[in-house]
Design an enzyme around this catalytic site. Structure first.
Site, PDB file in Angstrom:
ATOM      1  N   HIS A 297       0.869  -1.185   0.000  1.00 45.10           N
ATOM      2  CA  HIS A 297       0.000   0.000   0.000  1.00 45.10           C
ATOM      3  C   HIS A 297       0.904   1.234   0.000  1.00 45.10           C
ATOM      4  CE1 HIS A 297      -3.696   2.129   0.388  1.00 45.10           C
ATOM      5  NE2 HIS A 297      -3.385   2.672   1.542  1.00 45.10           N
ATOM      6  N   HIS A 334      -1.301   8.624  -4.976  1.00 42.22           N
ATOM      7  CA  HIS A 334      -2.265   7.705  -4.375  1.00 42.22           C
ATOM      8  C   HIS A 334      -3.589   7.907  -5.116  1.00 42.22           C
ATOM      9  CE1 HIS A 334      -4.775   5.450  -1.839  1.00 42.22           C
ATOM     10  NE2 HIS A 334      -4.243   5.732  -0.657  1.00 42.22           N
ATOM     11  N   PHE A 393      -9.447   4.176   4.944  1.00 38.88           N
ATOM     12  CA  PHE A 393     -10.286   4.729   6.007  1.00 38.88           C
ATOM     13  C   PHE A 393     -11.355   3.710   6.407  1.00 38.88           C
ATOM     14  CE2 PHE A 393     -10.193   9.670   5.449  1.00 38.88           C
ATOM     15  CZ  PHE A 393      -8.923   9.686   5.961  1.00 38.88           C
TER      16      PHE A 393
END
Lengths: 413, 400
Positions: A297, A334, A393
């Site tokens: 990630h 991102h 999130f």
């Protein structure tokens, strides 16, 4: 129940490097970065002014937009560009028959956020009523509807919105649909856009870099937001063989988890993230020892990278140092909900080509860094199994295991 | 492969708390609609909404925590808590093996405006980072996971109203395949001044008619609604081991998107096929729950046509029910309510009537939409969107 094997036979993208898989892969291999000052909106009021935008030559190309069916929203435009290429690459379509029951699962976070801002501005200023087209394109499902209509996808369709894990989850969902026999073929991936509200949000949280994204670097200070779309045409192995399709890679399994720790912060010990990795490996029926490469990630924020290191350590232990790793986020930013799709494309190409692109800007010297970070130049290596990791999130974690296509009936070589 | 049971239902809606409140009010003809607030620019004098009053969020959150979450997070977590309590299930040590699947179509709009308002007013430096995460559509799902310690697979679907049935279908597959023994699955939508502003334009002319109108060919009025509905799904083995009392079993699902053919015919075909796909028979269908919201949108016309075909062509005593007739057009939340209500109806063997039947509704359809006792063990829950996407679940009662 016999599960069917699922393979990737078509790839497509529009990225901050431009249109097409070739532009994307070649730039990644060269270690380039598309991170620049943002042009699409005035970022002067923000601490960070960096982003990774799809080139203006594509974004502003009205003829291209029209050729894509004239989508009213940008993530749908990006997704249509990527999907067009994936279907061409797979030598299917461009439209399907009703009987084909082609499925589609997309992932997005920011799609329609710009349209929502336009409606919000008019609302606050008691301006004119929003048009029906604007209202329609402000629905998160607009991208899915546009793509499903464009290619006449009549199988199961859905849209995942698990923040930055969205399109990895979408790939897993589409994999399940084929694996379980709900459809034989599906378009999977996702498109997302760089919008001011999301840039402003991450900026306000001090998650954005002011210099350059440096994943797993001791001096990392955050990411910048990218945009684009990634599309993967998936089909059952039987379907691919029946039509003599070229196979890029096999989807072996995926895993989801929720860290159940905090709405924005990653867990401190990486335990929740490690659960998703373990579930992906279990679903793929391979041991941690089989993973040769991890597309991390790698957001380059202080806490996220530290947690990811701990999660990898928890699953792979001392073998972590033998695993090659990189992050696409210093190259293309991102890409939010589309990040997983773009990273899966990169991972598939690593498996296909036996080369791992380097991660720009980083020294890979974060505290506790345990993976073999590819830096400087691409590393050639025979990669059999790869893992792509996405965390977001809301505690959302999604990981997918991909296997090099071995041309054999056996799942693993 | 294992059977999948629905063992808990949690509802926070305009009727109050719990599925019984909905069933009782609907059976008594109470729609729980209130006047569209004058301050929120009602489209006409008769416009109404399905708004949630107070709900016991304090039971699940401290005052400090409540300041850090928005309405959809509070409502969703409350519904999840009610569902777990209804299932008499203390997840406790099984948090790692409990999935959280969520669906929403429009829940983030209010918080999105709230967060972006400083940008829209030219004051981007005043952005409040505490409100930023609320823009993410999966934040309510994450809040449920945090509140109840659920670290199993987790996802949020946001394809539109159908995301509700898609979330249930996907959770069903996760339990059926043995990936987890428990899944908490549901959805939520909320209303606010801004949400109503958008819905008024989103629903267009359908907000301006004088009354909702179900199962006819003329347009009717949509009643925007809010609420949260969560279900507990369990593997039969897990439920049996703890002597849980199931409402119903999920037998399977079907989904797709109608292409260029006639949608009513296509939908009737799906309804006819799915019983045999899951090992049942269409003659044993006791309840057909549809997603009509009270107007004449493309999917509502298709449902009306398919119901007519069913009434004319299938030798069964299936009753028809449109839960949105008493709960309003709540997109994902009422999509989940369809499932909860069908599960509860199978257990009670009774279903409430569909209210606001159109004057021009076919007699054969009207006769089956009046509510009453159920003759048969299975139910179809059908959802459809105006773009032709559909999703259908097959449930059976009498399990456990």
């Amino acid at each position: 129940m016999r599960k069917r094997r699922v393979v990737a036979t078509g790839l497509g993208t529009v990225s901050p490097f431009g249109l097409g898989i070739e532009a994307y892969w070649n730039a990644l291999l060269r270690g380039e970065s598309a991170v620049r000052p943002i042009e699409r909106f005035d970022a002067g009021a923000y601490r960070s002014r960096l982003g990774a935008e799809v080139p203006r030559s594509i974004y502003d190309d009205e003829a291209l937009r029209k050729a894509c069916g004239g989508p009213a929203e940008d993530s749908a435009f990006f997704m249509a560009l990527a999907a067009d290429e994936a279907l061409r690459d797979a030598r299917v379509g461009p439209t399907f028959t009703d009987a084909d029951r082609a499925g589609c699962v997309l992932g997005t976070l920011c799609a329609s956020a710009r349209e929502m801002m336009m409606i919000g501005r008019a609302y606050l200023e008691t301006g004119p009523a929003p048009s029906a087209e604007l209202i329609d394109s402000a629905r998160p499902g607009y991208q899915l509807q546009f793509v499903a209509d464009r290619y006449n996808l009549t199988g199961p369709t859905s849209l995942v919105s698990t923040a930055c894990a969205s399109s990895t989850d979408a790939l897993g969902y589409a994999f399940d649909l084929i694996q379980l026999g709900e459809c034989d073929r599906a378009l999977a991936g996702g498109g997302d856009v760089l919008v001011e509200s999301i840039h402003g949000g991450f900026n306000s949280m001090f998650a954005l870099t002011t210099e350059a994204p440096r994943p797993f670097d001791r001096d990392r200070d955050g990411f910048c937001i990218g945009e684009g779309a990634g599309a993967v045409y998936l089909e059952s192995l039987d379907s691919a063989r029946a039509r003599g399709a070229g196979i890029y890679a096999e989807i072996l399994g995926y895993g989801l988890s929720n860290t159940a720790h905090h709405l924005t912060a990653t867990s401190e010990d990486g335990a929740g993230e490690a659960l998703a990795i373990r579930r992906a490996l279990d679903a793929a029926e391979i041991s941690p020892d089989s993973i040769d490469y991890i597309n991390t990630h790698g957001t380059a924020t202080r806490y996220n990278d530290a947690t990811e290191i701990r999660a990898v350590q928890a699953v792979f232990g001392s073998r972590s140092s033998a695993i090659l790793a990189n992050s696409n986020k210093s190259a293309i930013g991102h890409c939010m909900g589309a990040a997983g799709a773009l990273e899966a494309l990169s991972t598939i190409l690593v498996l296909k080509n036996g080369a791992v692109p380097p991660t720009p800007f980083t020294r890979g010297n974060a505290d506790g860094m345990n993976m073999d970070m590819v830096r400087g130049v691409a590393r050639r290596r025979d990669i059999r199994h790869a893992l792509s990791q996405s965390f977001g999130f809301g505690g959302a974690c999604s990981c997918i295991v991909l296997g090099r296509w071995n041309g054999l009936d056996a799942k693993h070589d | 492969m294992t059977d999948v049971w629905i063992t808990g239902l949690g509802v926070v809606g305009p009727h109050g708390l719990g599925i019984d409140a909905v069933l009782e009010a609907a059976s008594a003809g109470k729609t729980a609609f209130t006047k569209w607030p004058e301050s929120h620019a009602p489209p006409n004098a008769s416009a109404s909404v399905g708004a949630v009053g107070s709900f016991p969020k304090e039971k699940y959150f401290s005052e400090r925590q409540l300041r850090q979450i928005d309405r959809v997070m509070a409502m969703s977590a409350c519904a999840a808590g009610l569902a777990l309590e209804d299932a008499a299930l203390d997840v406790g040590a099984e948090g790692d093996r409990t999935a959280t699947f969520f669906a929403t179509s429009r829940a983030e709009r209010t918080s999105m405006l709230r967060f972006t308002q400083p940008i829209l007013e030219g004051k981007p430096r005043q952005l409040n980072p505490a409100n930023f995460p609320w823009m993410a559509r999966n934040i309510a799902c994450g809040q449920i996971a945090v509140r109840f310690g659920l670290r199993g697979p987790s996802t949020t679907l946001a394809s539109g109203s159908l995301a509700a049935l898609e979330a249930v279908s996907r959770a069903y597959d996760f339990v059926r395949l043995g990936r987890v023994p428990i899944a908490v699955v549901g959805g939520a939508e909320i209303l606010s001044k801004f949400a109503l502003h958008m819905l008024r334009h989103d629903y267009g002319d359908d907000c301006f008619h004088s009354e909702p109108s179900f199962f006819g060919l003329r347009p009717g009025r949509l009643v925007p609604s809010e609420g949260a509905c969560m279900l507990v799904l369990e593997s039969a083995e897990h439920a049996r081991a703890r002597k849980a009392a199931p409402y119903a079993r999920i037998d399977g699902w079907d989904a797709g998107r109608f292409g260029r053919g006639a949608w009513d015919e296509g939908l009737y075909g799906v309804w006819s096929r799915i019983p045999s796909k899951v090992g049942g028979a269409r003659e044993r269908i006791a309840l057909l729950s549809v997603s009509s919201g009270g107007s004449d949108r493309a999917h509502e016309r298709a449902e009306t046509g398919a119901l007519q075909r069913w009434a004319d062509g299938v030798p069964s005593a299936a009753r028809f029910c449109a839960p949105r007739s008493f709960a309003g057009e709540g997109e994902c939340w009422t999509g989940l309510l369809q499932v909860a209500l069908a599960a509860a109806a199978l257990r009670a063997r009774r279903v409430p009537p569909t209210w606001h039947l159109a004057e021009d509704a076919a007699e054969a359809v009207r006769a089956r939409a009046g509510g009453g006792s159920l003759d048969g063990a299975s139910a179809l829950i059908s959802g459809m969107e105006k773009n032709g996407r559909y999703s259908v679940l097959h449930l059976s009662g009498g399990v456990g």
